[in-house]
Design an enzyme around this catalytic site. Sequence first.
Site, PDB file in Angstrom:
ATOM      1  N   LYS A 187      -8.865   7.575  -6.004  1.00  0.00           N
ATOM      2  CA  LYS A 187      -8.331   6.240  -5.730  1.00  0.00           C
ATOM      3  C   LYS A 187      -9.472   5.246  -5.931  1.00  0.00           C
ATOM      4  CE  LYS A 187      -4.959   4.156  -2.588  1.00  0.00           C
ATOM      5  NZ  LYS A 187      -3.956   3.857  -3.609  1.00  0.00           N
ATOM      6  N   LEU A 202      -2.253  10.351  -8.484  1.00  0.00           N
ATOM      7  CA  LEU A 202      -2.870  10.162  -7.180  1.00  0.00           C
ATOM      8  C   LEU A 202      -2.163  11.066  -6.171  1.00  0.00           C
ATOM      9  CD1 LEU A 202      -4.994   8.191  -5.819  1.00  0.00           C
ATOM     10  CD2 LEU A 202      -2.981   7.180  -4.753  1.00  0.00           C
ATOM     11  N   TYR A 227     -10.918   3.015  -2.761  1.00  0.00           N
ATOM     12  CA  TYR A 227     -10.189   2.259  -1.748  1.00  0.00           C
ATOM     13  C   TYR A 227      -9.070   3.087  -1.144  1.00  0.00           C
ATOM     14  CZ  TYR A 227      -6.124   1.373  -4.804  1.00  0.00           C
ATOM     15  OH  TYR A 227      -5.012   1.517  -5.598  1.00  0.00           O
ATOM     16  N   GLU A 269       3.129   9.615 -12.896  1.00  0.00           N
ATOM     17  CA  GLU A 269       3.459   8.815 -11.707  1.00  0.00           C
ATOM     18  C   GLU A 269       3.803   7.416 -12.182  1.00  0.00           C
ATOM     19  OE1 GLU A 269       0.012   8.327  -9.168  1.00  0.00           O
ATOM     20  OE2 GLU A 269      -1.312   8.035 -10.875  1.00  0.00           O
TER      21      GLU A 269
HETATM   22  N1  PDD Z   1      -0.914   2.472  -4.279  1.00  0.00           N
HETATM   23  N2  PDD Z   1      -0.044   6.413  -7.340  1.00  0.00           N
HETATM   24  C1  PDD Z   1      -0.777   5.299  -7.524  1.00  0.00           C
HETATM   25  C2  PDD Z   1      -1.363   5.049  -8.864  1.00  0.00           C
HETATM   26  C3  PDD Z   1      -0.976   4.406  -6.451  1.00  0.00           C
HETATM   27  O1  PDD Z   1      -1.726   3.303  -6.631  1.00  0.00           O
HETATM   28  C4  PDD Z   1      -0.368   4.676  -5.199  1.00  0.00           C
HETATM   29  C5  PDD Z   1      -0.543   3.771  -4.012  1.00  0.00           C
HETATM   30  C6  PDD Z   1       0.394   5.843  -5.060  1.00  0.00           C
HETATM   31  C7  PDD Z   1       1.041   6.223  -3.750  1.00  0.00           C
HETATM   32  O2  PDD Z   1       0.073   6.651  -2.815  1.00  0.00           O
HETATM   33  P1  PDD Z   1       0.299   6.466  -1.249  1.00  0.00           P
HETATM   34  O3  PDD Z   1       1.585   7.108  -0.924  1.00  0.00           O
HETATM   35  O4  PDD Z   1      -0.860   7.159  -0.638  1.00  0.00           O
HETATM   36  O5  PDD Z   1       0.336   4.984  -0.963  1.00  0.00           O
HETATM   37  C8  PDD Z   1       0.534   6.690  -6.151  1.00  0.00           C
HETATM   38  C9  PDD Z   1      -1.304   1.602  -3.193  1.00  0.00           C
HETATM   39  C10 PDD Z   1      -0.220   1.371  -2.188  1.00  0.00           C
HETATM   40  C11 PDD Z   1      -1.905   0.345  -3.776  1.00  0.00           C
HETATM   41  O6  PDD Z   1      -2.727   0.486  -4.678  1.00  0.00           O
HETATM   42  O7  PDD Z   1      -1.601  -0.763  -3.306  1.00  0.00           O
END
Ligand code: PDD
Length: 287
Positions: free
Chosen positions: A149, A205, A35, A181
């Site tokens: 992801k 991620l 996703y 993270e």
């Molecule tokens: N989550 N690490 C994890 C485990 C994440 O699920 C996310 C983002 C990030 C940050 O990635 P980005 O900057 O590309 O949003 C880091 C999204 C927002 C979610 O699952 O809703």
Amino acid sequence: MPDTQIVHLNGAFLPIGEAKISVLDRGFIYGDGVYEVIPVYKRAPFRMAHHLRRLQYSLDGIRLANPKDDAAWDELVRALIARQPFDDQAVYLQVTRGVAKRDHAFPKGAAPTVFLMSNPLPLPTPEQVAHGVAAITAEDNRWHRCDLKTTSLVGNVLMRQLAADVGAVETVMFRGGWLTEASASNVLIVKGGKIAAPPKDHQILPGITYDASVEFARSAGMPIDIRPISREEALAADEMWLSSSTKEVIAITTLDGRPFGSGVPGPTFRRMYAAFQSHKPPGSRRV
Ligand code: PDD
């Protein structure tokens, strides 16, 4: 959101209450899918090309062919945005390995399931930006492909719930003594005015907001290092930040129930926040 919210499922736009998939969908049975969450400011997707590149990376990582090229994704995402009654959005896009008799091995000839919805962008409140947020820490017990992801998120869900249980917004994780993270965000730290962030390996991620923050910091002349960060170093930092598509950049000011750093968002955070805002379209910037 009302049942009439328009979503996209396998080629059709329809109200969410009418969007149905089979119980045999491999996303449902195995979490066998990937996703993206794409922030949208004033109906303009932010860093769409980066999100589509990461989508391809995740699909390659789970060996699933991309059902669309970038132009088709771009058109679809914009068509979905146009169907929502609000301007700032978070587009959720999911591709699973489709519907097939339950068997772990990849099915032959199954069509991938493509689902998109868009919700109002749930940015931190001005209060959270001004005062920072609370987080807790935990040992990272997820699998070793956190760079993909995938929709298999129960590890992240359990981590996020640890925070929710104590009224905190995030769980900052360490694996074997090293910062990885948070459950749905990347983590950056600051010591002596210098920003540091862990490298984009299989344990985190590759966040689009992380990349944007690194880029914006560098263009603002703020020193930043990408390197492994030990638990000791992280816990002794002056500042700790979360970054994500729905949080932008936000300061952690309480960690494990105690004030972190000075207990208020630090000067480097405030510079970073301003730099971040300046890269958003005019009209959607916050002060
Ligand atoms: N989550 N690490 C994890 C485990 C994440 O699920 C996310 C983002 C990030 C940050 O990635 P980005 O900057 O590309 O949003 C880091 C999204 C927002 C979610 O699952 O809703």
